[in-house]
Design a protein around this motif. Structure first.
Motif, PDB file in Angstrom:
ATOM      1  N   THR A 157     -30.292 -39.096 -26.150  1.00  0.00           N
ATOM      2  CA  THR A 157     -30.661 -40.508 -26.048  1.00  0.00           C
ATOM      3  C   THR A 157     -29.665 -41.390 -26.796  1.00  0.00           C
ATOM      4  O   THR A 157     -29.174 -42.393 -26.272  1.00  0.00           O
ATOM      5  CB  THR A 157     -32.076 -40.736 -26.608  1.00  0.00           C
ATOM      6  OG1 THR A 157     -33.004 -39.907 -25.897  1.00  0.00           O
ATOM      7  CG2 THR A 157     -32.488 -42.189 -26.463  1.00  0.00           C
ATOM      8  N   TRP A 158     -29.343 -40.981 -28.032  1.00  0.00           N
ATOM      9  CA  TRP A 158     -28.403 -41.779 -28.832  1.00  0.00           C
ATOM     10  C   TRP A 158     -26.985 -41.682 -28.292  1.00  0.00           C
ATOM     11  O   TRP A 158     -26.174 -42.589 -28.494  1.00  0.00           O
ATOM     12  CB  TRP A 158     -28.451 -41.360 -30.299  1.00  0.00           C
ATOM     13  CG  TRP A 158     -29.656 -41.898 -30.999  1.00  0.00           C
ATOM     14  CD1 TRP A 158     -30.744 -41.205 -31.431  1.00  0.00           C
ATOM     15  CD2 TRP A 158     -29.915 -43.282 -31.319  1.00  0.00           C
ATOM     16  NE1 TRP A 158     -31.664 -42.054 -31.998  1.00  0.00           N
ATOM     17  CE2 TRP A 158     -31.178 -43.329 -31.953  1.00  0.00           C
ATOM     18  CE3 TRP A 158     -29.207 -44.468 -31.130  1.00  0.00           C
ATOM     19  CZ2 TRP A 158     -31.740 -44.527 -32.396  1.00  0.00           C
ATOM     20  CZ3 TRP A 158     -29.764 -45.658 -31.576  1.00  0.00           C
ATOM     21  CH2 TRP A 158     -31.003 -45.682 -32.195  1.00  0.00           C
ATOM     22  N   LEU A 183     -29.941 -54.842 -22.269  1.00  0.00           N
ATOM     23  CA  LEU A 183     -29.741 -53.523 -21.650  1.00  0.00           C
ATOM     24  C   LEU A 183     -30.887 -52.567 -21.967  1.00  0.00           C
ATOM     25  O   LEU A 183     -31.164 -51.653 -21.185  1.00  0.00           O
ATOM     26  CB  LEU A 183     -28.413 -52.927 -22.131  1.00  0.00           C
ATOM     27  CG  LEU A 183     -27.141 -53.623 -21.634  1.00  0.00           C
ATOM     28  CD1 LEU A 183     -25.913 -53.012 -22.296  1.00  0.00           C
ATOM     29  CD2 LEU A 183     -27.022 -53.517 -20.115  1.00  0.00           C
ATOM     30  N   SER A 184     -31.547 -52.773 -23.125  1.00  0.00           N
ATOM     31  CA  SER A 184     -32.631 -51.873 -23.528  1.00  0.00           C
ATOM     32  C   SER A 184     -33.870 -52.031 -22.659  1.00  0.00           C
ATOM     33  O   SER A 184     -34.686 -51.104 -22.578  1.00  0.00           O
ATOM     34  CB  SER A 184     -32.997 -52.109 -24.997  1.00  0.00           C
ATOM     35  OG  SER A 184     -33.775 -53.287 -25.153  1.00  0.00           O
ATOM     36  N   VAL A 185     -34.034 -53.185 -22.020  1.00  0.00           N
ATOM     37  CA  VAL A 185     -35.240 -53.420 -21.219  1.00  0.00           C
ATOM     38  C   VAL A 185     -35.330 -52.431 -20.052  1.00  0.00           C
ATOM     39  O   VAL A 185     -36.323 -51.686 -19.946  1.00  0.00           O
ATOM     40  CB  VAL A 185     -35.299 -54.883 -20.720  1.00  0.00           C
ATOM     41  CG1 VAL A 185     -36.479 -55.066 -19.768  1.00  0.00           C
ATOM     42  CG2 VAL A 185     -35.402 -55.837 -21.904  1.00  0.00           C
ATOM     43  N   PRO A 186     -34.337 -52.352 -19.160  1.00  0.00           N
ATOM     44  CA  PRO A 186     -34.446 -51.361 -18.076  1.00  0.00           C
ATOM     45  C   PRO A 186     -34.416 -49.923 -18.599  1.00  0.00           C
ATOM     46  O   PRO A 186     -35.051 -49.042 -18.014  1.00  0.00           O
ATOM     47  CB  PRO A 186     -33.223 -51.663 -17.189  1.00  0.00           C
ATOM     48  CG  PRO A 186     -32.269 -52.389 -18.073  1.00  0.00           C
ATOM     49  CD  PRO A 186     -33.119 -53.174 -19.021  1.00  0.00           C
ATOM     50  N   PHE A 187     -33.686 -49.687 -19.701  1.00  0.00           N
ATOM     51  CA  PHE A 187     -33.613 -48.332 -20.262  1.00  0.00           C
ATOM     52  C   PHE A 187     -34.989 -47.889 -20.758  1.00  0.00           C
ATOM     53  O   PHE A 187     -35.416 -46.750 -20.514  1.00  0.00           O
ATOM     54  CB  PHE A 187     -32.598 -48.297 -21.411  1.00  0.00           C
ATOM     55  CG  PHE A 187     -32.432 -46.945 -22.031  1.00  0.00           C
ATOM     56  CD1 PHE A 187     -31.722 -45.957 -21.382  1.00  0.00           C
ATOM     57  CD2 PHE A 187     -32.989 -46.661 -23.264  1.00  0.00           C
ATOM     58  CE1 PHE A 187     -31.560 -44.692 -21.946  1.00  0.00           C
ATOM     59  CE2 PHE A 187     -32.838 -45.411 -23.847  1.00  0.00           C
ATOM     60  CZ  PHE A 187     -32.120 -44.422 -23.186  1.00  0.00           C
ATOM     61  N   LEU A 189     -37.964 -49.015 -19.764  1.00  0.00           N
ATOM     62  CA  LEU A 189     -38.844 -48.811 -18.615  1.00  0.00           C
ATOM     63  C   LEU A 189     -38.525 -47.498 -17.904  1.00  0.00           C
ATOM     64  O   LEU A 189     -39.428 -46.771 -17.475  1.00  0.00           O
ATOM     65  CB  LEU A 189     -38.710 -49.987 -17.646  1.00  0.00           C
ATOM     66  CG  LEU A 189     -39.168 -51.354 -18.185  1.00  0.00           C
ATOM     67  CD1 LEU A 189     -38.877 -52.445 -17.156  1.00  0.00           C
ATOM     68  CD2 LEU A 189     -40.650 -51.318 -18.528  1.00  0.00           C
ATOM     69  N   PHE A 190     -37.242 -47.196 -17.797  1.00  0.00           N
ATOM     70  CA  PHE A 190     -36.831 -45.937 -17.157  1.00  0.00           C
ATOM     71  C   PHE A 190     -37.334 -44.729 -17.946  1.00  0.00           C
ATOM     72  O   PHE A 190     -37.859 -43.770 -17.367  1.00  0.00           O
ATOM     73  CB  PHE A 190     -35.310 -45.894 -17.042  1.00  0.00           C
ATOM     74  CG  PHE A 190     -34.771 -44.582 -16.538  1.00  0.00           C
ATOM     75  CD1 PHE A 190     -34.923 -44.226 -15.211  1.00  0.00           C
ATOM     76  CD2 PHE A 190     -34.124 -43.698 -17.395  1.00  0.00           C
ATOM     77  CE1 PHE A 190     -34.437 -43.006 -14.737  1.00  0.00           C
ATOM     78  CE2 PHE A 190     -33.636 -42.491 -16.938  1.00  0.00           C
ATOM     79  CZ  PHE A 190     -33.789 -42.131 -15.602  1.00  0.00           C
ATOM     80  N   MET A 191     -37.198 -44.774 -19.282  1.00  0.00           N
ATOM     81  CA  MET A 191     -37.639 -43.651 -20.116  1.00  0.00           C
ATOM     82  C   MET A 191     -39.145 -43.458 -20.025  1.00  0.00           C
ATOM     83  O   MET A 191     -39.641 -42.324 -19.977  1.00  0.00           O
ATOM     84  CB  MET A 191     -37.219 -43.882 -21.567  1.00  0.00           C
ATOM     85  CG  MET A 191     -35.710 -43.830 -21.799  1.00  0.00           C
ATOM     86  SD  MET A 191     -34.963 -42.230 -21.371  1.00  0.00           S
ATOM     87  CE  MET A 191     -35.665 -41.159 -22.637  1.00  0.00           C
ATOM     88  N   MET A 192     -39.897 -44.562 -19.990  1.00  0.00           N
ATOM     89  CA  MET A 192     -41.345 -44.448 -19.878  1.00  0.00           C
ATOM     90  C   MET A 192     -41.746 -43.930 -18.504  1.00  0.00           C
ATOM     91  O   MET A 192     -42.745 -43.213 -18.368  1.00  0.00           O
ATOM     92  CB  MET A 192     -42.002 -45.798 -20.145  1.00  0.00           C
ATOM     93  CG  MET A 192     -41.855 -46.270 -21.572  1.00  0.00           C
ATOM     94  SD  MET A 192     -43.043 -47.542 -22.013  1.00  0.00           S
ATOM     95  CE  MET A 192     -44.570 -46.617 -22.016  1.00  0.00           C
ATOM     96  N   PHE A 193     -40.951 -44.253 -17.479  1.00  0.00           N
ATOM     97  CA  PHE A 193     -41.243 -43.793 -16.121  1.00  0.00           C
ATOM     98  C   PHE A 193     -41.033 -42.288 -15.993  1.00  0.00           C
ATOM     99  O   PHE A 193     -41.827 -41.590 -15.347  1.00  0.00           O
ATOM    100  CB  PHE A 193     -40.365 -44.548 -15.121  1.00  0.00           C
ATOM    101  CG  PHE A 193     -40.668 -44.239 -13.688  1.00  0.00           C
ATOM    102  CD1 PHE A 193     -41.760 -44.810 -13.053  1.00  0.00           C
ATOM    103  CD2 PHE A 193     -39.867 -43.369 -12.963  1.00  0.00           C
ATOM    104  CE1 PHE A 193     -42.043 -44.530 -11.725  1.00  0.00           C
ATOM    105  CE2 PHE A 193     -40.147 -43.076 -11.637  1.00  0.00           C
ATOM    106  CZ  PHE A 193     -41.238 -43.665 -11.016  1.00  0.00           C
ATOM    107  N   ILE A 194     -39.973 -41.778 -16.617  1.00  0.00           N
ATOM    108  CA  ILE A 194     -39.663 -40.357 -16.455  1.00  0.00           C
ATOM    109  C   ILE A 194     -40.377 -39.477 -17.478  1.00  0.00           C
ATOM    110  O   ILE A 194     -40.424 -38.249 -17.316  1.00  0.00           O
ATOM    111  CB  ILE A 194     -38.144 -40.096 -16.539  1.00  0.00           C
ATOM    112  CG1 ILE A 194     -37.608 -40.361 -17.959  1.00  0.00           C
ATOM    113  CG2 ILE A 194     -37.407 -40.909 -15.501  1.00  0.00           C
ATOM    114  CD1 ILE A 194     -36.193 -39.882 -18.182  1.00  0.00           C
ATOM    115  N   ILE A 251     -45.658 -45.073 -16.500  1.00  0.00           N
ATOM    116  CA  ILE A 251     -45.930 -46.358 -15.860  1.00  0.00           C
ATOM    117  C   ILE A 251     -45.759 -46.205 -14.349  1.00  0.00           C
ATOM    118  O   ILE A 251     -45.143 -45.254 -13.865  1.00  0.00           O
ATOM    119  CB  ILE A 251     -44.985 -47.471 -16.373  1.00  0.00           C
ATOM    120  CG1 ILE A 251     -43.513 -47.083 -16.154  1.00  0.00           C
ATOM    121  CG2 ILE A 251     -45.265 -47.795 -17.819  1.00  0.00           C
ATOM    122  CD1 ILE A 251     -42.548 -48.198 -16.515  1.00  0.00           C
ATOM    123  N   GLY A 252     -46.307 -47.162 -13.618  1.00  0.00           N
ATOM    124  CA  GLY A 252     -46.156 -47.157 -12.171  1.00  0.00           C
ATOM    125  C   GLY A 252     -46.739 -45.914 -11.519  1.00  0.00           C
ATOM    126  O   GLY A 252     -47.776 -45.395 -11.943  1.00  0.00           O
TER     127      GLY A 252
END
Length: 423
Positions: A157-158, A183-187, A189-194, A251-252
């Motif tokens: 992640t880092w 940039l952290s906003v889509p990142f 959301l993506f991490m929470m999705f996967i 999410i989703g």
């Protein structure tokens, strides 16, 4: 000067630890307020003498470890800077390979490895404590595997974040915090999705609920709440713990309602239905999305404070910290330290919001199931199996508790039961 700052830092950590030892073991009064004695919220009514004693012992030690763990990270990163280890990590990276693109991954590996090894003893003490009190059932190899998975996930992640962070610092020394947040906003959301479908299965096995009769009852509740659920998942946590839990993650379309198998094994169907109704309450009131929004708002403010504090620290103590400029990769331990401090400082607020949401979910669940006896006994069983404190000390509640203490939760259920018994 650096040596003196290091001594002061270690001394401050020791004094901080002694304060919390005194607070938890000497000052905090575990006695229940007299008005709750003899009620369903009184642990003496549903725990035996040995369970009461073990609960107090375990909670005090576990709380002390909690209050020591995060400041220990600050101390480690501070000493890494003071004694030139960050500078050494950068030199090792530059000496290892000629390609500049590989310098950051190598530097990050050495920093991550050193920090991982430094905090590992405290992590092992926490694991050993849970084994001693029969909370954990996890073998040492399995625990170590999870620790290594944590290490590599954090490193990966880092490895995405750090190069972007320092590229932004070099491009815009005054606005990097804002661009990083964007940039952290889509990142995020993506991490929470996967997370439910990729990250969580790295640790445990997930599968659709095997008890189809119970699943039908849960899906009937979901339909009543207008939740388009097709499955309830269970996870094999009994190989790791005797504690019980249920939660909503993702999410989703990837959102999942998950039951630990320990919960399935130890609670009745009525108790499980109350817990599932609680989780549905989170879904109906969109707590996941409110949580994401709150996190993103706090992270914007936090990144701005990090920018200001990093500039101040480098300007004031750059020589002692071996940092000439914030955009130098050697400042990464300082970035980690400040971010961790701000997260710790903001935890009372985030925990307060979380406790409010949990109270709302409890209210939703009891209104849906209308079974206060099942609700109360499920909370009592959760307390027994986790050796939880029913009435934790104030600082523990403020900094640790994302859920209301069981004293509050069971008392509200009793109030509901009394109110509806007289109607």
């Amino acid at each position: 000067m650096a040596r003196k700052m290091g001594v002061y830092a270690v001394l401050a950590f020791v004094l901080y630890g002694l304060f919390f030892y005194w607070y938890l073991f000497q000052f905090a009064d575990p006695k229940l307020p007299f008005e709750y004695e003899g009620t369903n919220a009184d642990p003496a009514t549903f725990l035996n003498g040995r369970e009461l004693s073990l609960s107090e012992e375990y909670s005090k030690i576990r709380n002390l470890l909690f209050f020591l763990s995060t400041p220990l990270e600050w101390l480690i990163y501070f000493l890494i800077l003071l004694f030139g280890l960050s500078k050494a990590f950068k030199r090792w990276a530059e000496d290892s390979v000629k390609h500049k693109l590989l310098h950051t991954p190598i530097y990050l590996f050495w920093l991550s490895l050193f920090a991982f090894i430094a905090v590992l003893p405290l992590s092992y003490i926490s694991y050993s404590l849970s084994k001693t009190y029969h909370i954990s059932t996890q073998s040492f190899p399995s625990w170590m595997k999870d620790e290594l998975i944590d290490f590599w996930l954090n490193y990966a992640t880092w490895l995405i974040i750090v190069p972007v962070l320092y590229w932004l610092m070099r491009k815009s020394q005054k606005r990097w915090w804002l661009y990083l947040w964007i940039l952290s906003v889509p990142f995020t959301l993506f991490m929470m999705f996967i997370q439910p479908v990729i990250i969580d299965p790295l640790y445990n096995d997930f599968y659709p609920l095997k008890n189809k009769a119970l699943e039908t009852k849960i899906l009937t509740l979901a339909d009543k709440a207008h939740i388009p659920a097709e499955h309830v998942f269970e996870v094999n946590m009994s190989v790791e713990t005797n504690a019980m839990n249920a939660y909503v993650s993702g999410i989703g379309s990837n959102a999942r309602i998950v039951l630990w198998d320990t919960t399935l094994n130890k609670l009745s169907d009525e108790q499980i239905l109350f817990i599932m109704a609680h989780e549905m309450g989170h879904y109906v009131e969109k707590h996941i999305y409110w949580g994401i929004a709150g996190y993103l708002l706090l992270s914007l403010f936090g990144l701005y404070l990090t920018y200001r504090l990093m500039n101040w620290a480098v300007a004031r103590f750059g020589k002692e910290l071996k940092i000439s400029d914030t955009k130098d990769i050697r400042s990464l331990p300082l970035f980690y330290m400040i971010i961790s401090m701000l997260l710790f400082a903001s935890s009372p607020l985030s925990n307060f919001v979380s406790r409010y949401q949990e109270t709302r979910a409890d209210t939703y669940a009891i209104e849906m199931t209308k079974n206060p006896d099942a609700a109360i006994t499920s909370f009592q069983e959760l307390t027994r199996n986790g050796l939880s404190q029913v009435n934790p000390p104030m600082l523990v509640k403020i900094f640790r508790y994302t859920h209301p203490p069981m004293l509050d939760r069971i008392s509200k259920l009793e109030e509901y039961e009394v109110k509806h018994r007289t109607e």
